[in-house]
Design a protein around this motif. Structure first.
Motif, PDB file in Angstrom:
ATOM      1  N   CYS A   1       0.976  -1.312  -0.209  1.00 48.20           N
ATOM      2  CA  CYS A   1      -0.319  -0.522  -0.135  1.00 48.20           C
ATOM      3  C   CYS A   1       0.907   1.529  -0.251  1.00 48.20           C
ATOM      4  O   CYS A   1       2.042   1.236   0.580  1.00 48.20           O
ATOM      5  CB  CYS A   1      -0.898  -0.522   1.249  1.00 48.20           C
ATOM      6  SG  CYS A   1      -1.849  -1.604   1.558  1.00 48.20           S
ATOM      7  N   GLU A   2       0.361   1.978  -0.818  1.00 46.62           N
ATOM      8  CA  GLU A   2       0.987   3.248  -0.917  1.00 46.62           C
ATOM      9  C   GLU A   2      -0.168   4.683  -1.785  1.00 46.62           C
ATOM     10  O   GLU A   2       0.333   4.166  -2.669  1.00 46.62           O
ATOM     11  CB  GLU A   2       2.687   3.597  -1.330  1.00 46.62           C
ATOM     12  CG  GLU A   2       3.104   4.313  -1.606  1.00 46.62           C
ATOM     13  CD  GLU A   2       3.654   5.467  -1.244  1.00 46.62           C
ATOM     14  OE1 GLU A   2       3.447   6.425  -0.346  1.00 46.62           O
ATOM     15  OE2 GLU A   2       4.316   4.435   0.670  1.00 46.62           O
ATOM     16  N   VAL A   3       0.764   5.568  -0.491  1.00 49.90           N
ATOM     17  CA  VAL A   3      -0.426   6.734  -1.331  1.00 49.90           C
ATOM     18  C   VAL A   3       0.070   8.064  -2.489  1.00 49.90           C
ATOM     19  O   VAL A   3       0.248   8.593  -3.293  1.00 49.90           O
ATOM     20  CB  VAL A   3      -1.178   7.387  -0.019  1.00 49.90           C
ATOM     21  CG1 VAL A   3      -2.468   6.609   0.040  1.00 49.90           C
ATOM     22  CG2 VAL A   3      -0.668   7.561   0.652  1.00 49.90           C
TER      23      VAL A   3
ATOM     24  N   ALA B   1       2.789  -9.672  -6.491  1.00 45.87           N
ATOM     25  CA  ALA B   1       2.396  -8.678  -5.806  1.00 45.87           C
ATOM     26  C   ALA B   1       1.356  -7.599  -6.304  1.00 45.87           C
ATOM     27  O   ALA B   1       1.812  -7.855  -7.892  1.00 45.87           O
ATOM     28  CB  ALA B   1       4.253  -8.127  -6.416  1.00 45.87           C
ATOM     29  N   ARG B   2       1.153  -7.088  -5.647  1.00 40.99           N
ATOM     30  CA  ARG B   2       0.301  -5.755  -6.468  1.00 40.99           C
ATOM     31  C   ARG B   2       0.489  -4.192  -5.422  1.00 40.99           C
ATOM     32  O   ARG B   2       0.713  -5.009  -4.271  1.00 40.99           O
ATOM     33  CB  ARG B   2      -0.727  -6.249  -6.666  1.00 40.99           C
ATOM     34  CG  ARG B   2      -2.168  -6.635  -5.135  1.00 40.99           C
ATOM     35  CD  ARG B   2      -4.026  -6.654  -5.796  1.00 40.99           C
ATOM     36  NE  ARG B   2      -4.491  -7.111  -4.247  1.00 40.99           N
ATOM     37  CZ  ARG B   2      -5.796  -7.209  -4.157  1.00 40.99           C
ATOM     38  NH1 ARG B   2      -6.833  -5.843  -5.243  1.00 40.99           N
ATOM     39  NH2 ARG B   2      -6.685  -7.581  -3.124  1.00 40.99           N
ATOM     40  N   VAL B   3       0.018  -3.740  -5.900  1.00 41.21           N
ATOM     41  CA  VAL B   3      -0.010  -1.835  -5.358  1.00 41.21           C
ATOM     42  C   VAL B   3      -0.474  -1.778  -5.103  1.00 41.21           C
ATOM     43  O   VAL B   3      -1.859  -1.790  -6.038  1.00 41.21           O
ATOM     44  CB  VAL B   3       1.380  -1.827  -6.013  1.00 41.21           C
ATOM     45  CG1 VAL B   3       1.036   0.064  -5.518  1.00 41.21           C
ATOM     46  CG2 VAL B   3       2.818  -2.364  -6.653  1.00 41.21           C
ATOM     47  N   VAL B   4      -1.532  -1.367  -3.951  1.00 49.58           N
ATOM     48  CA  VAL B   4      -2.759  -1.202  -3.517  1.00 49.58           C
ATOM     49  C   VAL B   4      -2.949   0.398  -3.653  1.00 49.58           C
ATOM     50  O   VAL B   4      -1.746   1.259  -3.034  1.00 49.58           O
ATOM     51  CB  VAL B   4      -3.255  -1.078  -2.727  1.00 49.58           C
ATOM     52  CG1 VAL B   4      -4.630  -0.790  -1.957  1.00 49.58           C
ATOM     53  CG2 VAL B   4      -3.962  -2.510  -2.393  1.00 49.58           C
ATOM     54  N   ASP B   5      -3.048   1.067  -4.452  1.00 56.02           N
ATOM     55  CA  ASP B   5      -3.393   3.079  -4.519  1.00 56.02           C
ATOM     56  C   ASP B   5      -4.289   2.940  -3.141  1.00 56.02           C
ATOM     57  O   ASP B   5      -5.255   4.637  -3.558  1.00 56.02           O
ATOM     58  CB  ASP B   5      -3.504   3.811  -5.366  1.00 56.02           C
ATOM     59  CG  ASP B   5      -3.787   4.789  -5.236  1.00 56.02           C
ATOM     60  OD1 ASP B   5      -3.241   5.447  -5.163  1.00 56.02           O
ATOM     61  OD2 ASP B   5      -3.811   5.698  -6.292  1.00 56.02           O
ATOM     62  N   LEU B   6      -4.170   3.070  -1.994  1.00 57.72           N
ATOM     63  CA  LEU B   6      -4.500   3.469  -0.648  1.00 57.72           C
ATOM     64  C   LEU B   6      -3.326   3.649   0.595  1.00 57.72           C
ATOM     65  O   LEU B   6      -2.759   2.827   0.449  1.00 57.72           O
ATOM     66  CB  LEU B   6      -5.882   3.018  -0.320  1.00 57.72           C
ATOM     67  CG  LEU B   6      -7.176   2.640  -1.195  1.00 57.72           C
ATOM     68  CD1 LEU B   6      -8.320   1.332  -0.940  1.00 57.72           C
ATOM     69  CD2 LEU B   6      -7.821   3.955  -1.376  1.00 57.72           C
ATOM     70  N   ASP B   7      -3.861   4.812   1.716  1.00 62.26           N
ATOM     71  CA  ASP B   7      -3.314   4.127   2.717  1.00 62.26           C
ATOM     72  C   ASP B   7      -3.197   2.779   3.131  1.00 62.26           C
ATOM     73  O   ASP B   7      -4.399   2.508   3.394  1.00 62.26           O
ATOM     74  CB  ASP B   7      -4.128   5.346   3.490  1.00 62.26           C
ATOM     75  CG  ASP B   7      -3.490   6.197   4.759  1.00 62.26           C
ATOM     76  OD1 ASP B   7      -3.565   4.817   6.093  1.00 62.26           O
ATOM     77  OD2 ASP B   7      -2.484   6.254   5.017  1.00 62.26           O
TER      78      ASP B   7
ATOM     79  N   ASP C   1       4.677   9.723  -6.440  1.00 64.99           N
ATOM     80  CA  ASP C   1       5.915   9.536  -7.262  1.00 64.99           C
ATOM     81  C   ASP C   1       6.465   8.056  -6.625  1.00 64.99           C
ATOM     82  O   ASP C   1       6.880   7.271  -7.285  1.00 64.99           O
ATOM     83  CB  ASP C   1       7.303  10.007  -6.529  1.00 64.99           C
ATOM     84  CG  ASP C   1       6.556  11.662  -7.461  1.00 64.99           C
ATOM     85  OD1 ASP C   1       5.379  11.106  -8.725  1.00 64.99           O
ATOM     86  OD2 ASP C   1       6.979  12.461  -7.031  1.00 64.99           O
ATOM     87  N   ALA C   2       6.634   7.617  -5.150  1.00 69.79           N
ATOM     88  CA  ALA C   2       6.518   6.224  -4.977  1.00 69.79           C
ATOM     89  C   ALA C   2       5.580   4.814  -5.631  1.00 69.79           C
ATOM     90  O   ALA C   2       6.281   4.337  -5.347  1.00 69.79           O
ATOM     91  CB  ALA C   2       7.061   6.806  -3.255  1.00 69.79           C
ATOM     92  N   ARG C   3       4.486   5.872  -5.245  1.00 69.15           N
ATOM     93  CA  ARG C   3       3.445   4.674  -5.674  1.00 69.15           C
ATOM     94  C   ARG C   3       3.933   4.551  -6.959  1.00 69.15           C
ATOM     95  O   ARG C   3       3.954   2.930  -8.040  1.00 69.15           O
ATOM     96  CB  ARG C   3       2.036   5.198  -5.932  1.00 69.15           C
ATOM     97  CG  ARG C   3       1.529   4.202  -6.509  1.00 69.15           C
ATOM     98  CD  ARG C   3       0.369   4.464  -6.217  1.00 69.15           C
ATOM     99  NE  ARG C   3      -0.858   5.492  -6.928  1.00 69.15           N
ATOM    100  CZ  ARG C   3      -0.979   6.965  -5.876  1.00 69.15           C
ATOM    101  NH1 ARG C   3      -0.312   6.774  -5.097  1.00 69.15           N
ATOM    102  NH2 ARG C   3      -1.487   7.407  -7.208  1.00 69.15           N
ATOM    103  N   LYS C   4       4.179   5.199  -8.239  1.00 71.47           N
ATOM    104  CA  LYS C   4       4.160   5.021  -9.900  1.00 71.47           C
ATOM    105  C   LYS C   4       6.150   3.850  -9.340  1.00 71.47           C
ATOM    106  O   LYS C   4       6.205   2.894 -10.445  1.00 71.47           O
ATOM    107  CB  LYS C   4       5.272   6.146 -10.513  1.00 71.47           C
ATOM    108  CG  LYS C   4       5.350   6.521 -11.227  1.00 71.47           C
ATOM    109  CD  LYS C   4       5.782   7.345 -12.260  1.00 71.47           C
ATOM    110  CE  LYS C   4       5.889   7.500 -14.195  1.00 71.47           C
ATOM    111  NZ  LYS C   4       6.638   6.522 -13.615  1.00 71.47           N
ATOM    112  N   HIS C   5       7.680   4.889  -8.645  1.00 75.44           N
ATOM    113  CA  HIS C   5       8.882   3.683  -8.281  1.00 75.44           C
ATOM    114  C   HIS C   5       7.847   2.478  -8.333  1.00 75.44           C
ATOM    115  O   HIS C   5       8.778   1.239  -8.468  1.00 75.44           O
ATOM    116  CB  HIS C   5       9.528   4.486  -7.852  1.00 75.44           C
ATOM    117  CG  HIS C   5      10.323   5.529  -8.472  1.00 75.44           C
ATOM    118  ND1 HIS C   5      10.075   5.544  -9.393  1.00 75.44           N
ATOM    119  CD2 HIS C   5      10.004   6.926  -7.987  1.00 75.44           C
ATOM    120  CE1 HIS C   5      11.089   7.093  -9.777  1.00 75.44           C
ATOM    121  NE2 HIS C   5      10.931   7.975  -9.022  1.00 75.44           N
ATOM    122  N   LEU C   6       7.292   2.376  -7.148  1.00 69.39           N
ATOM    123  CA  LEU C   6       7.247   1.047  -6.034  1.00 69.39           C
ATOM    124  C   LEU C   6       6.830  -0.136  -7.579  1.00 69.39           C
ATOM    125  O   LEU C   6       6.702  -1.031  -8.335  1.00 69.39           O
ATOM    126  CB  LEU C   6       5.909   0.193  -5.929  1.00 69.39           C
ATOM    127  CG  LEU C   6       5.553  -0.357  -4.853  1.00 69.39           C
ATOM    128  CD1 LEU C   6       7.066  -0.778  -4.715  1.00 69.39           C
ATOM    129  CD2 LEU C   6       5.136  -0.476  -2.749  1.00 69.39           C
TER     130      LEU C   6
END
Length: 262
Positions: A119-121, A139-145, A124-129
């Protein structure tokens, strides 16, 4: 506390929490059942130690750089090797120029049946992840706090999560700038772990590289581990004394490892 991963990447606090994370994941490897890692505050995943932020912070120079150069006993080296191998994998040319954050360290230790949710909101950090985990089916990235995203997996705070899933292992990292706040957090978590249906155990690790003074950089940080592997305390008792010298400032490194009381 305003904590920006890029400034602190590879510092002593990262070293401590990531060693704990690796030892727990390796313990889970001993069981055939799949596990899921849920990283509530994942960050960018990979950090460029030659970047302006890393140079300004410079914490990696007294953190992972010292650990990579230090000499350890045979027992401690064997315990640290899986963590150090992950770091080395991000630096194939030998020079230390990159440091993996917790989601990429966890990803490196997933078996085929295991999964990672990060999880990363911060955009920029989310895009890199996302770039770092692109086309990764495990693995998946969740666009939420992280705290808001948790209801999809467990309830939205530690107390409710532990009540629903008392057998899960929980790692809570904290900066130890206030002794009262740090002790209060440890007591609160210990009370939840000790009284919630199903019972639980709590282990508290705190590491200081020097005296904490007002307005100065973070010098002490801790990790609370709920439901730690039965092997973890013994492993940390072997590892931590050998980290005091390389991580400490002028010989002032010290650690505390205990089961906190409610």
């Amino acid at each position: 506390m305003n904590y920006r991963h890029a400034f602190h990447a590879g510092g002593f606090a990262d070293v401590i929490k990531h060693i704990v994370l690796v030892r727990i994941l390796l313990y889970l490897h001993e069981k055939p059942a799949a596990f899921r890692v849920l990283d509530t505050h994942a960050g960018a995943g990979r950090y460029d130690l030659t970047s302006e932020e890393a140079r300004r912070g410079g914490e990696w120079l007294t953190g992972i750089a010292r650990i990579m150069q230090a000499r350890f006993s045979e027992k401690t080296l064997s315990l640290l090797k899986p963590y150090l191998d992950v770091v080395r994998a991000f630096n194939p040319q030998g020079a230390l120029t990159a440091y993996p954050g917790s989601p990429l360290i966890a990803r490196a230790l997933l078996r085929p049946q295991d999964r990672l949710t990060a999880c990363e909101v911060e955009p920029d950090a989310r895009k890199h992840l996302i770039d770092g985990l692109r086309r990764d089916t495990q693995a998946r990235v969740v666009d939420l706090d992280g705290w808001m995203a948790l209801p999809a997996f467990v309830p939205p705070n530690f107390e409710a999560a532990f009540a629903k899933w008392p057998t899960g292992s929980y790692l809570l990292w904290y900066p130890a700038k206030s002794r009262r706040a740090a002790d209060g957090l440890a007591q609160h978590v210990a009370a939840i772990a000790g009284t919630t249906t199903g019972g639980g155990k709590c282990l508290r690790l705190e590491f200081s590289v020097g005296p904490q003074t007002a307005g100065a950089a973070l010098a002490s940080a801790g990790v609370l581990i709920v439901n730690p592997p039965w092997t973890l305390q013994g492993e940390l008792k072997a590892i931590l004394p050998e980290l005091e010298k390389p991580l400490g400032q002028g010989g002032a490194g010290r650690f505390k490892l205990e089961a906190p009381r409610a």
